[in-house]
Design an enzyme around this catalytic site. Structure first.
Site, PDB file in Angstrom:
ATOM      1  NE  ARG A  18      47.679 -18.967 -34.736  1.00 38.65           N
ATOM      2  CZ  ARG A  18      48.594 -19.926 -34.647  1.00 38.65           C
ATOM      3  NH1 ARG A  18      48.293 -21.061 -34.053  1.00 38.65           N
ATOM      4  NH2 ARG A  18      49.811 -19.751 -35.142  1.00 38.65           N
ATOM      5  CE1 TYR A 107      60.893 -20.788 -35.276  1.00 39.39           C
ATOM      6  CE2 TYR A 107      58.943 -21.772 -34.294  1.00 39.39           C
ATOM      7  CZ  TYR A 107      59.971 -21.814 -35.223  1.00 39.39           C
ATOM      8  OH  TYR A 107      60.059 -22.862 -36.093  1.00 39.39           O
ATOM      9  CB  ALA A 417      43.528  27.377   4.557  1.00 39.27           C
TER      10      ALA A 417
HETATM   11  C1  UD1 Z   1      55.739 -23.354 -34.421  1.00 38.33           C
HETATM   12  C2  UD1 Z   1      56.363 -24.710 -34.758  1.00 38.33           C
HETATM   13  C3  UD1 Z   1      55.853 -25.760 -33.766  1.00 38.33           C
HETATM   14  C4  UD1 Z   1      56.213 -25.323 -32.363  1.00 38.33           C
HETATM   15  C5  UD1 Z   1      55.690 -23.920 -32.059  1.00 38.33           C
HETATM   16  C6  UD1 Z   1      56.298 -23.418 -30.755  1.00 38.33           C
HETATM   17  C7  UD1 Z   1      56.745 -24.745 -37.166  1.00 38.33           C
HETATM   18  C8  UD1 Z   1      56.278 -25.261 -38.484  1.00 38.33           C
HETATM   19  N1  UD1 Z   1      56.009 -25.090 -36.122  1.00 38.33           N
HETATM   20  O1  UD1 Z   1      54.336 -23.444 -34.619  1.00 38.33           O
HETATM   21  O2  UD1 Z   1      56.464 -27.017 -34.033  1.00 38.33           O
HETATM   22  O3  UD1 Z   1      55.683 -26.256 -31.427  1.00 38.33           O
HETATM   23  O4  UD1 Z   1      56.093 -22.989 -33.088  1.00 38.33           O
HETATM   24  O5  UD1 Z   1      55.716 -22.232 -30.330  1.00 38.33           O
HETATM   25  O6  UD1 Z   1      57.761 -24.089 -37.109  1.00 38.33           O
HETATM   26  N2  UD1 Z   1      57.043 -16.848 -38.869  1.00 38.33           N
HETATM   27  C9  UD1 Z   1      57.686 -16.146 -39.864  1.00 38.33           C
HETATM   28  N3  UD1 Z   1      57.343 -16.383 -41.152  1.00 38.33           N
HETATM   29  C10 UD1 Z   1      56.393 -17.280 -41.517  1.00 38.33           C
HETATM   30  C11 UD1 Z   1      55.727 -18.010 -40.486  1.00 38.33           C
HETATM   31  C12 UD1 Z   1      56.085 -17.761 -39.175  1.00 38.33           C
HETATM   32  O7  UD1 Z   1      58.567 -15.325 -39.581  1.00 38.33           O
HETATM   33  O8  UD1 Z   1      56.157 -17.439 -42.708  1.00 38.33           O
HETATM   34  C13 UD1 Z   1      57.414 -16.577 -37.452  1.00 38.33           C
HETATM   35  C14 UD1 Z   1      56.267 -16.037 -36.625  1.00 38.33           C
HETATM   36  O9  UD1 Z   1      56.305 -14.610 -36.581  1.00 38.33           O
HETATM   37  C15 UD1 Z   1      56.533 -16.621 -35.234  1.00 38.33           C
HETATM   38  C16 UD1 Z   1      57.318 -17.901 -35.535  1.00 38.33           C
HETATM   39  O10 UD1 Z   1      57.786 -17.796 -36.860  1.00 38.33           O
HETATM   40  O11 UD1 Z   1      57.333 -15.760 -34.440  1.00 38.33           O
HETATM   41  C17 UD1 Z   1      56.470 -19.152 -35.377  1.00 38.33           C
HETATM   42  O12 UD1 Z   1      55.373 -19.111 -36.267  1.00 38.33           O
HETATM   43  P1  UD1 Z   1      53.921 -19.593 -35.836  1.00 38.33           P
HETATM   44  O13 UD1 Z   1      53.026 -19.452 -37.025  1.00 38.33           O
HETATM   45  O14 UD1 Z   1      53.511 -18.944 -34.583  1.00 38.33           O
HETATM   46  O15 UD1 Z   1      54.193 -21.161 -35.590  1.00 38.33           O
HETATM   47  P2  UD1 Z   1      53.370 -22.147 -34.652  1.00 38.33           P
HETATM   48  O16 UD1 Z   1      52.137 -22.547 -35.361  1.00 38.33           O
HETATM   49  O17 UD1 Z   1      53.231 -21.597 -33.306  1.00 38.33           O
HETATM   50 CA    CA Z   2      53.730 -19.634 -32.418  1.00 34.97          CA
END
Ligand code: UD1
Ligand code: CA
Length: 461
Positions: A18, A107, A417
């Protein structure tokens, strides 16, 4: 606080689609520093025994940015649950096959969380005396716009956490819940593997959601708890719009910290800081000033409007700007003055020196109390290499002087100057290199008569 061992798993393998960027999401900067490094700096302040950062394949820049922390690669980005499995494997390996205590999950795209909030999570995980501690503690918050955040389903009577429902999988009633998941969770390390082993990807995104662990724990009879935090700390950055919001929050935090530290900001919302800007007391910062990395302002410094500073140390009582540009390697001495439209790079301006207007001073030393006139240029680059200019104590450089480096102007010397100085000037000498003076008495009168006649002749023809 908990005396238990605590390991941290930082999730940072996501591509951040995104963001629409070639850069991994967590490498996008806030206040000039990648998001992930904000988070790691905060984690360094809490007591933890191991940190593992889960990264994606081909993320060499990210691995370098998180060094020397252990990294584990999640090859198939199958969701946050899968990413934690990868992290747990690395942790288990690092701890000789066994890890007991807490596993704190954070995260990488939630970079503004504070040390106090993380410590609050660990305290909640330790539980109340005489009670079974919760198997999972989740950090919740109530954002103004719950949007795509996971919703926390809580038992109304007991306040226990029963489940986390992702927005894409939620019913309309569940979407009305205002209490959201920040993503920060603290697990009982001995239960985490069994919760993870039961995750499935039977959901809207076909991913293994870490968040499903809460429902699984409750089914197995283990209690889960929520701790509430502040929205400003818990914003999750998924898009450039979120990134801009996080930057505003970060800048407001820095502005407040600076003012609480004894500096006056005349129009705070127009001053932009770097994560490492250090500012003393009785400093005045006028509107529209920007700090890049590596700036220190000592006490009683004034930075006037529209100035841009980067990699510069400003000593007590100095004045900079308006419209000044200080670039890396610059030191401005005590009570020195740098005025408008002056650019300084890699230069030591000593105590009380003045460079008041329209100058470029690069790769130089400007002596104590020296006075640099308007339009002085250090010609530091010969097209191949940079050279140094040394200007002595109390030297005076007249306006519109070009100093062709390498060159030295001795203590107390005066340069007239309009000079072009390509040779060293001795101490206390007076030097000018202007072309000789010529005056034609009344010459302008005869010049105008001649020109007028030429023009009339042309017009007639
Ligand atoms: C996630 C949470 C959601 C929460 C939100 C808060 C889950 C399923 N959902 O959603 O409940 O409200 O964060 O911001 O956890 N990542 C990996 N590997 C993957 C997928 C993601 O390392 O396979 C990491 C991403 O780099 C990121 C974090 O996990 O730093 C969160 O992933 P993201 O896809 O942003 O989750 P959200 O949809 O924001
Ligand atoms: Ca996120």
């Amino acid at each position: 606080m908990s005396k238990k061992k605590t390991a941290v798993i930082v999730l940072a393998a996501g591509l951040g689609t995104r963001m629409k960027s070639d850069l991994p999401k967590v490498m996008h900067p806030l206040g000039g520093r990648p998001m992930i490094n904000h988070l790691l700096a905060t984690l360094a302040k809490i007591q933890c025994d191991n940190t593992v950062v889960v990264v994606g394949p081909d993320m060499a820049d990210l691995e370098a940015a998180v060094s020397p922390h252990t990294t584990a690669v999640q090859y198939d980005r199958a969701g946050t649950g899968d990413a934690v499995k990868v992290g747990v494997q690395a942790l288990t390996k690092a701890n000789g096959g066994d890890f007991k205590g807490n596993v704190l999950i954070v995260y990488g795209d939630t970079p503004l969380i504070s040390e106090q909030t993380l410590n609050g999570m660990l305290e909640a995980r330790a539980g109340q005396p005489g009670k079974v501690p919760p198997s999972i503690v989740v950090l919740g918050f109530q954002p103004l716009d719950p949007g795509a955040y996971g919703r926390l389903v809580v038992d109304e009577d007991e306040g226990d956490l029963l489940a986390i429902v992702e927005a894409n999988d939620a019913t309309p009633e569940q979407l009305d819940i205002n209490l959201c998941n920040s993503g920060v969770m603290c697990f009982d390390a001995s239960l985490l593997p069994q919760f993870l082993s039961r995750l499935s990807n039977d959901n809207a995104n076909q991913e293994e959601y870490l968040t499903d662990c809460v429902g699984i724990a409750c089914e197995d009879g283990f209690a889960c708890a929520v701790v509430e935090g502040d929205e400003d700390e818990l914003i999750g950055v998924n898009s450039r719009v979120d990134l801009a919001q996080a930057e505003v929050i970060f800048q407001d935090f820095m502005r407040e910290k600076t003012m609480k530290g004894g500096a006056t900001l005349q129009d705070p919302s127009t001053v932009y800081f770097s994560f490492d800007t250090k500012i003393g007391k009785d400093v005045v910062i006028e509107p529209n000033v920007q700090f890049g990395p590596g700036v220190t302002l000592s006490n009683h410094v004034t930075v006037k409007g529209f100035s841009h500073l980067e990699g510069a140390h400003i000593h007590p009582g100095a004045t900079v700007g308006p419209f000044a540009r200080l670039r890396p390697g610059t030191s401005i001495g005590q009570e020195a003055k740098v005025g408008n439209f002056v650019e300084i790079k890699n230069t030591d301006v000593k105590e009380g020196a003045k460079i008041s207007h329209l100058s470029y001073i690069g790769d130089a030393e400007v002596g104590t109390e020296a006075n640099i006139g308007a339009g002085t240029i250090t010609c530091n680059y010969d097209g191949f290499m940079k050279h140094k200019t040394i200007i002595g104590e109390c030297a005076f450089i007249g306006s519109n002087t070009a100093l062709i480096a390498p060159v030295k102007v001795g203590d107390g010397a005066i340069v007239g100057a309009g000079s072009t100085i390509a040779f060293d000037v001795e101490a206390n000498a007076i030097v000018t290199t202007r072309a000789p003076h010529k005056t034609g008495q009344d010459a302008a009168i005869s010049y105008r008569a001649r020109k007028r006649a030429e023009k009339e002749k042309l017009n007639k023809g």
